[in-house]
Design a protein around this motif. Structure first.
Motif, PDB file in Angstrom:
ATOM      1  N   SER A 251       0.247   3.089   3.855  1.00  0.00           N
ATOM      2  CA  SER A 251       0.686   4.486   3.972  1.00  0.00           C
ATOM      3  C   SER A 251       1.706   4.649   5.103  1.00  0.00           C
ATOM      4  O   SER A 251       2.571   5.506   5.036  1.00  0.00           O
ATOM      5  CB  SER A 251      -0.504   5.423   4.192  1.00  0.00           C
ATOM      6  OG  SER A 251      -1.086   5.213   5.452  1.00  0.00           O
ATOM      7  N   GLU A 252       1.639   3.805   6.133  1.00  0.00           N
ATOM      8  CA  GLU A 252       2.590   3.893   7.238  1.00  0.00           C
ATOM      9  C   GLU A 252       3.942   3.303   6.869  1.00  0.00           C
ATOM     10  O   GLU A 252       4.950   3.630   7.490  1.00  0.00           O
ATOM     11  CB  GLU A 252       2.026   3.196   8.477  1.00  0.00           C
ATOM     12  CG  GLU A 252       0.899   3.956   9.108  1.00  0.00           C
ATOM     13  CD  GLU A 252       0.342   3.297  10.335  1.00  0.00           C
ATOM     14  OE1 GLU A 252       0.748   2.155  10.660  1.00  0.00           O
ATOM     15  OE2 GLU A 252      -0.506   3.914  10.990  1.00  0.00           O
ATOM     16  N   ARG A 253       4.000   2.441   5.867  1.00  0.00           N
ATOM     17  CA  ARG A 253       5.262   1.831   5.449  1.00  0.00           C
ATOM     18  C   ARG A 253       6.070   2.748   4.553  1.00  0.00           C
ATOM     19  O   ARG A 253       7.207   2.478   4.252  1.00  0.00           O
ATOM     20  CB  ARG A 253       5.006   0.509   4.732  1.00  0.00           C
ATOM     21  CG  ARG A 253       4.607  -0.598   5.684  1.00  0.00           C
ATOM     22  CD  ARG A 253       4.547  -1.901   4.942  1.00  0.00           C
ATOM     23  NE  ARG A 253       3.396  -1.940   4.044  1.00  0.00           N
ATOM     24  CZ  ARG A 253       2.296  -2.646   4.279  1.00  0.00           C
ATOM     25  NH1 ARG A 253       2.206  -3.370   5.339  1.00  0.00           N
ATOM     26  NH2 ARG A 253       1.312  -2.624   3.421  1.00  0.00           N
TER      27      ARG A 253
ATOM     28  N   ILE B  17      -4.206   1.974   5.346  1.00  0.00           N
ATOM     29  CA  ILE B  17      -3.474   2.615   6.432  1.00  0.00           C
ATOM     30  C   ILE B  17      -2.110   1.968   6.603  1.00  0.00           C
ATOM     31  O   ILE B  17      -1.094   2.653   6.759  1.00  0.00           O
ATOM     32  CB  ILE B  17      -4.284   2.559   7.748  1.00  0.00           C
ATOM     33  CG1 ILE B  17      -5.504   3.461   7.625  1.00  0.00           C
ATOM     34  CG2 ILE B  17      -3.433   2.965   8.929  1.00  0.00           C
ATOM     35  CD1 ILE B  17      -6.499   3.313   8.755  1.00  0.00           C
ATOM     36  N   GLY B  18      -2.041   0.649   6.574  1.00  0.00           N
ATOM     37  CA  GLY B  18      -0.767  -0.054   6.712  1.00  0.00           C
ATOM     38  C   GLY B  18       0.202   0.306   5.600  1.00  0.00           C
ATOM     39  O   GLY B  18       1.397   0.515   5.837  1.00  0.00           O
TER      40      GLY B  18
END
Length: 56
Positions: free
Chosen positions: A53-55, A50-51
């Motif tokens: 993909s958010e970056r 998740i981290g």
């Protein structure tokens, strides 16, 4: 709805002394949740995905 196999399942803190323990940073005097190592690893792996993909 029943528990998901992908979500970390809290267990009793005494069940596994090596289990990762988590507590609120806002309530340091509060209790902790202990997670089975495999459940904790699934959580950490998902958080990394998740981290990442958010970056993007």
């Amino acid at each position: 709805m029943g528990p998901s196999s992908a979500s970390p399942a809290p267990s009793s803190a005494g069940a596994n002394s090596n289990a990762p323990k988590v507590r609120s940073s806002k309530d340091r005097a509060g209790g902790t949740l202990a997670f089975e190592p495999a459940a904790w690893q699934r959580f950490v792996s998902l958080a990394k995905v998740i981290g990442a993909s958010e970056r993007r």
